[in-house]
Design a protein around this motif. Structure first.
Motif, short mmCIF file in Angstrom:
data_model
loop_
_atom_site.label_atom_id
_atom_site.label_comp_id
_atom_site.label_asym_id
_atom_site.label_seq_id
_atom_site.Cartn_x
_atom_site.Cartn_y
_atom_site.Cartn_z
N ILE A 798 0.80 -1.33 -0.04
CA ILE A 798 0.00 0.01 0.01
C ILE A 798 0.75 1.36 -0.53
O ILE A 798 1.99 1.47 0.90
CB ILE A 798 -0.94 -0.51 1.22
N PRO A 799 0.64 1.96 -0.59
CA PRO A 799 1.31 3.38 -0.87
C PRO A 799 1.38 4.35 -0.30
O PRO A 799 0.21 4.87 -0.22
CB PRO A 799 2.00 3.60 -2.40
N VAL A 800 2.04 5.26 0.54
CA VAL A 800 1.48 6.09 1.42
C VAL A 800 2.84 6.87 1.30
O VAL A 800 3.53 6.91 0.94
CB VAL A 800 1.42 5.49 2.80
N GLN A 801 2.54 8.40 1.73
CA GLN A 801 3.23 9.12 1.59
C GLN A 801 3.81 9.59 3.24
O GLN A 801 3.40 9.46 3.95
CB GLN A 801 3.07 10.81 1.19
N ASN A 802 5.52 10.15 3.52
CA ASN A 802 6.05 9.54 4.68
C ASN A 802 5.86 10.95 5.48
O ASN A 802 5.74 11.02 6.88
CB ASN A 802 7.49 9.87 4.03
N ASN A 803 4.95 12.54 4.31
CA ASN A 803 4.46 13.31 5.40
C ASN A 803 3.07 13.06 5.79
O ASN A 803 2.56 14.00 6.28
CB ASN A 803 4.91 14.64 4.90
N GLN A 804 2.21 12.11 5.62
CA GLN A 804 0.97 11.97 5.60
C GLN A 804 0.78 10.66 6.81
O GLN A 804 1.94 9.99 6.51
CB GLN A 804 0.38 11.73 4.71
N GLN A 805 -0.51 10.07 7.93
CA GLN A 805 -0.73 9.26 8.41
C GLN A 805 -1.58 8.40 7.86
O GLN A 805 -2.67 8.57 6.58
CB GLN A 805 -0.82 9.59 9.58
N SER A 852 8.45 8.14 15.96
CA SER A 852 7.93 7.49 15.05
C SER A 852 8.69 6.84 14.46
O SER A 852 8.19 6.95 13.11
CB SER A 852 8.12 9.06 14.10
N ASN A 853 9.23 6.32 14.26
CA ASN A 853 10.03 5.36 13.79
C ASN A 853 9.09 3.96 14.11
O ASN A 853 9.29 3.02 12.43
CB ASN A 853 11.07 4.90 14.06
N THR A 854 8.11 3.75 14.82
CA THR A 854 7.72 2.18 14.94
C THR A 854 5.86 3.11 15.42
O THR A 854 5.95 4.30 15.78
CB THR A 854 8.26 1.76 16.29
N ASN A 855 5.35 1.76 15.12
CA ASN A 855 3.65 2.58 15.41
C ASN A 855 3.42 0.82 16.37
O ASN A 855 3.93 -0.83 16.02
CB ASN A 855 2.84 1.63 14.07
N GLU A 856 2.98 0.91 17.92
CA GLU A 856 2.86 0.24 17.86
C GLU A 856 1.19 0.60 19.53
O GLU A 856 1.23 1.59 20.36
CB GLU A 856 3.27 0.44 19.79
N ASN A 875 1.66 5.95 11.85
CA ASN A 875 2.93 7.05 10.84
C ASN A 875 4.42 5.93 10.50
O ASN A 875 4.97 5.31 10.72
CB ASN A 875 3.83 8.50 12.06
N PHE A 876 4.66 7.06 8.88
CA PHE A 876 5.76 5.91 8.57
C PHE A 876 6.17 6.97 7.65
O PHE A 876 6.53 6.85 6.64
CB PHE A 876 5.24 5.05 6.94
N SER A 877 6.81 7.70 8.66
CA SER A 877 8.40 8.89 8.17
C SER A 877 9.51 8.13 7.10
O SER A 877 10.40 9.14 6.68
CB SER A 877 8.22 9.38 9.52
N ILE A 878 9.45 7.12 7.98
CA ILE A 878 11.26 6.25 7.27
C ILE A 878 10.90 6.71 6.36
O ILE A 878 9.73 4.59 5.85
CB ILE A 878 11.07 5.14 8.37
N LEU A 879 11.57 5.96 4.88
CA LEU A 879 11.15 6.35 3.70
C LEU A 879 11.07 3.69 3.49
O LEU A 879 12.75 3.78 3.67
CB LEU A 879 12.11 6.84 2.48
N SER A 907 1.85 -5.56 3.93
CA SER A 907 2.63 -4.40 3.09
C SER A 907 2.10 -3.08 2.40
O SER A 907 0.98 -2.55 2.43
CB SER A 907 3.56 -5.29 2.74
N VAL A 908 2.84 -2.07 3.58
CA VAL A 908 3.19 -0.65 3.07
C VAL A 908 3.97 0.23 2.75
O VAL A 908 5.47 -0.50 3.23
CB VAL A 908 2.49 0.17 4.75
N LYS A 909 4.54 0.72 1.72
CA LYS A 909 5.88 1.01 1.44
C LYS A 909 5.21 2.64 1.57
O LYS A 909 4.33 3.00 1.15
CB LYS A 909 5.55 1.00 -0.25
N SER A 910 6.11 3.54 1.79
CA SER A 910 6.36 4.92 2.34
C SER A 910 7.21 5.03 1.94
O SER A 910 8.51 5.28 1.16
CB SER A 910 7.18 4.89 3.57
N LEU A 911 6.40 6.47 0.42
CA LEU A 911 7.72 7.13 -0.43
C LEU A 911 7.81 8.44 -0.05
O LEU A 911 6.78 9.22 0.86
CB LEU A 911 6.15 7.18 -1.93
N GLU A 912 8.44 9.18 -0.82
CA GLU A 912 8.77 10.31 -0.03
C GLU A 912 7.53 11.51 -0.78
O GLU A 912 7.29 11.13 -2.12
CB GLU A 912 9.96 10.91 -0.76
#
Length: 950
Positions: A798-805, A852-856, A875-879, A907-912
């Motif tokens: 699933i694509p998601v931008q790193n500055n969004q939740q 912000s590196n992990t979600n729990e 939150n997926f701030s790390i690409l 699976s989630v892919k964090s994009l810039e």
């Protein structure tokens, strides 16, 4: 003419003063209503009651109320309050309003206001108008909805509206039951109780009294305050004085609810009043209801409070009380249900009261039970069988408390077994099995009669005959205490060959596995393997045969023979490995047999650990500590070095058994649908592993700090089965031996290793019990999860931008089998969402906070109609690629969390961010241009300067 003129006009006119007509007065008040000054508007509003009193004409009243409705709709809250007071003062003129719909429409529009005070005034207004709008659905809905408001002012107004609209039967049925939920704070509960007390006295019709009393009871049961003072006395008063049978039945129903919810609040006077009502009632149906309440109370603390009132009351002998007189009379009643409740109460009295007063009462109880058993055992009707089951349950409980009555009771049941009908025989066998479990000493005495009865038990293949064969075999297994003689086996096999079908043989084999008769169960499984048509059933029966043979290998262990124990464990492990292979082959997608596989794997690992422990103990003989072990211990300061290499091996073994105990705990937590006996069996296996690890620590690794206080209460635990009793006996014996040895001798000697090996053999000598959940799942509960957004294909992230939740929505459905909630019910579902970084892609390196590196995240949701839904912000701030895990677990009514699953991953892919990416590229280009300019530009400038001086 001003308002003062209108005021003087509406007052009593003096002698010679001119009186104006009604229209002129209404016009003057209308001018005041249209005034821009709040004071003049309020003054005009409060003059309307005098206008109605002086000119009570329908046309004038209709016009005036429409004008007041406009003020109510457009004015502020103070004006609305004034209009409300005018409406309440003019209640007798409300029926003269001609255009009711338009008037209510203008008033009702305020109910949609965002101001809770305005809504509260509107609710009170609707309550005041109840006489002219009794069946308005929108008004009922608004009151109903406001009862759930978070604003106390609005809730109190809704309660007020409910009270004033109760003369309508429809509103009574809708609104009064809502008051049972007003228990979240003391003030609301108190006001609701006062309102209900007013209603029950003001509206004496049967439907109103029934709904009000029931709501009153539900409210009191939830809040658990004022029950003895108000509700109990009120219900008992209606039961005693009200002549209507419907009200009496409702009072009995609510009294039974309070007896279940709060029996500790029943004092002697309440119980005595109930007894007097039952003694004086000429109706069997009402007497049965009152006896059911007493039956519920008799198993609680209320019965002790009745016979021991404490300070201020003299306790009468039990035989002289009205309660005992009532139940003695009912024990021989022609109605079987009344007699069943009578013997239940009498048995509970005999259990609860002191023994010094009970000799005659015990005899009366036994006589009542025996007479009822004789009567019901000759009747096949469902009512008689239900009564027989109740009487047998009371008998088992009585014998558990009064063991000296057991011998005669067992002889009576064995005698009745020859005379009773087949359905009654099955129930009597269950009672005999329960008695033999509580008092194993009686098992040997009843075994002969049971075998004789088994020879002639069945002559046909009817369902009841087959069930009787299983029940009799169960009693034989319990009485034999895991050691069947050749004669008993021959008798059972002969009957099974003559009349039993395959299912009956399987049920008997299953019972033999539960009772530890593994040699007999192995033979039965062996005979059944070729009688099934499915390959999966064949492998299932073959696995059961192998498991029984494995446990039979451990049956002949003797104390002190350690080499034979090693050989027996090896043989058992060989059979278990064959069995687990067959069990895996027997599993299907619809029946994965996950519990069975986990339990057997744990059993295999436990046997391997015990075998390794015996080998470790023997290594003290084959590899004793070196001669310099004492010097090494003094030099290193580690006392365990005195023991040599056995110390490290013991530490590894202790850690292994603790790990096994943790795995048993995980198996326990994952068995939400298991019955209590199965869970207790898993708990015993866990305790045995913890015991072995504790013994290793106490004898060898750390004898000085090991404590036995945590295990001191094992002997006082009430056991429910023969297997549990034997296991607890072994636990206590091992702890006593270890405690005595650790105080007398320092480690490590042959005494310590011998004690460890003896503890292992003592645990293995107890035949393992395969409980019901291993064979049969009576309750089935599963959860299905759905995640959104979901990928189009399982491998696509699933694509998601790193500055969004990412908003992850989790929906689920709870699926049940045929008997939902048989052992425990789901109160809430616990959802745990976690994410982990799988791979990191190139991008700018930022100093990102660790949070912000992990979600729990964990949330608990309550299913409604077996459906639940909630959302998570991730939150997926790390690409890079992230893996999101969603795991569900359930929480039962006791607050215990069960790890039932399922576990879903996405699976989630964090994009810039594209804008940030473009900005970064522009900055990089500018930096490259700035770096390139100093290298090329200064060279020609330098040559031109040198050229001027040449």
């Amino acid at each position: 003419m001003s308002l003062s003129t209108a005021r003087s006009f509406l007052s009593e006119a003096g002698y010679g003063e001119q009186e104006l007509d009604a229209n002129s007065a209404l016009m003057e008040l209308d001018k005041g209503l249209r005034s821009g000054k709040l004071g003049e508007q309020c003054e005009a509003v409060v003059l309307f009651p005098k206008l109605f009193q002086k000119y009570p004409f329908p046309i004038l009243i209709n016009s005036a109320f429409l004008k007041l409705a406009d003020i109510f709709r457009l004015g502020n809250n103070f004006l609305r309050l004034c209009v409300l007071k005018v409406t309440q003062q003019s209640e007798k003129h409300l029926e003269k309003i001609l255009n009711v719909d338009e008037f209510v429409k203008r008033v009702f529009s305020v109910i949609h206001s965002n101001d809770p005070v305005a809504r509260a005034i509107t609710l009170r207004m609707l309550g005041s108008l109840a006489t002219i709008i009794p069946e308005r659905k929108n008004a009922h809905h608004s009151v109903h909805q406001s009862l759930d408001s978070h604003d106390n002012v609005e809730v109190e107004a809704a309660i007020f509206a409910s009270a004033f609209s109760m003369w309508s039967m429809l509103s009574a049925q809708i609104l009064i039951p809502m008051l049972q939920h007003m228990h979240h704070n003391a003030s609301l509960a108190s006001s609701s109780r006062e309102l209900l007390q007013q209603l029950v006295t003001s509206y004496p019709s049967t439907p109103m009294v029934i709904v009000t009393l029931h709501t009153f009871t539900q409210l009191a049961a939830s809040s658990l305050i004022d029950i003895p003072k108000q509700v109990l006395q009120l219900l008992l008063q209606y039961l005693k004085e009200d002549p209507r049978k419907a009200v009496k039945r409702l009072a009995i129903q609510d009294l039974k609810l309070l007896a279940k919810k709060a029996p500790h609040l029943w004092n002697r006077d309440n119980t005595q009043t109930l007894c007097e009502c039952a003694l004086s009632s000429p109706y069997n149906s009402l007497k049965l209801g009152m006896l059911s309440v007493l039956s519920t109370l008799s198993g609680t603390i209320a019965i002790k409070q009745y016979f021991n009132p404490g300070t201020g009351g003299a306790s009468a002998p039990p035989r002289l009380t009205d309660l005992v007189k009532l139940v003695q009379e009912c024990c021989y009643h022609s109605n079987l249900a009344v007699a069943a409740h009578g013997v239940t109460v009498l048995a509970n009295i005999a259990i609860s009261c002191p023994e010094k007063d009970m000799m005659q009462l015990e005899q009366d109880t036994v006589m009542g039970l025996e007479s009822l058993l004789v009567l019901c055992s000759q009747d096949d009707s469902p009512r008689a069988q239900a009564t027989l089951k109740t009487a047998l349950t009371s008998l088992v409980q009585l014998l558990k408390s009064r063991p000296h009555l057991s011998q005669s009771a067992v002889e009576f049941l064995l005698c009745q077994l020859h005379l009773a009908r087949d359905p009654s025989r099955v129930l009597m066998c269950h009672a005999l099995a329960a008695i033999a479990t509580q008092l194993p000493v009686l098992g040997e005495g009843m075994l002969g009669d049971l075998v004789d009865l088994y020879r002639v038990a069945s002559h046909s293949s009817t369902d009841k005959q087959q069930e009787l064969l299983v029940s009799l075999a169960t009693v034989v297994f319990v009485a034999s205490q895991s050691s069947l003689s050749a004669e008993v086996k021959t008798v059972i096999k002969q009957q099974l060959e003559n009349v039993a079908n395959g299912w009956t043989v399987y049920c008997i084999a299953r019972q033999a596995s539960r009772m530890g008769c593994h040699e007999f169960s192995s033979e039965l499984y062996q005979s059944l393997r070729t009688r099934v048509a499915s390959e999966h059933f064949y492998f299932w029966l073959n696995s059961l045969k192998e498991f029984s043979q494995a446990e039979q290998c451990l049956n002949g262990l003797e104390d002190g023979d350690y080499s034979a124990a090693m050989t027996a464990i090896a043989e058992a492990l060989r059979s278990y490995q064959k069995g687990i292979a067959s069990l895996t082959a027997a599993s299907t997608p619809l029946s994965p047999l996950s519990y069975q596989c986990d339990f057997v794997k744990l059993r295999i690992d436990t046997l391997q650990g015990l075998s390794q422990l015996i080998c470790t103990c023997n290594s003290l003989k084959t590899s004793p500590p070196p001669a310099i072990a004492t010097t090494i211990a003094l030099t290193s300061g580690n006392e365990l070095q005195r023991c040599g290499r056995i110390a490290m091996q013991m530490r590894v073994s202790m850690d292994e058994f603790r790990s096994l105990a943790a795995r048993y705990a995980d198996l326990y937590q994952s068995s939400f649908d298991a019955d209590s006996a199965t869970l207790r069996n898993v708990e015993l296996q866990q305790q045995s592993c913890l015991l072995v690890s504790h013994v290793i620590e106490a004898l060898i690794l750390d004898p000085h700090s090991a404590s036995f206080q945590d295990y001191g209460t094992l002997g006082s635990v009430q056991t429910e089965s023969e297997y549990e009793r034997r296991m607890m006996s072994v636990f206590n014996h091992v702890l006593e031996e270890v405690e005595g040895l650790s105080r007398k001798h320092p480690p490590v000697s042959y005494l310590h290793t011998g004690c460890l090996c003896d503890a292992v053999i003592a645990l293995l000598k107890v035949p393992l019990s395969f409980q019901r959940y291993f064979f049969q799942k009576l309750q089935s509960t599963s959860i299905k999860l759905a995640l959104s957004p979901s990928p189009r294909t399982p491998t696509e992230p699933i694509p998601v931008q790193n500055n969004q939740q990412l908003t992850l929505k989790v929906e689920g459905v709870v699926q049940h089998g045929s008997t939902p909630g048989l052992f425990r019910k789901i109160q809430s579902v616990c959802l745990n969402v976690s994410s982990s970084l799988q791979s990191k892609t190139g991008g700018p390196e930022y100093k990102i906070p660790l949070d912000s590196n992990t979600n729990e995240i964990e949330q608990r949701v309550e299913p409604h109609n077996d459906y639940f839904s909630t959302q998570f912000l991730l939150n997926f701030s790390i690409l890079g690629s992230h893996m999101v895990n969603v795991e569900a677990s359930v929480v039962d009514e006791s607050g215990i969390e069960w790890k039932t699953g399922p576990k879903t991953t996405v699976s989630v892919k964090s994009l810039e961010d594209p804008y940030a990416q473009q900005l970064r590229h522009n900055q990089q280009q500018q930096q490259q241009a700035q770096q390139a300019r100093p290298e090329t530009a200064p060279a020609p400038q330098r040559s031109s300067v040198y050229a001027r001086f040449q």
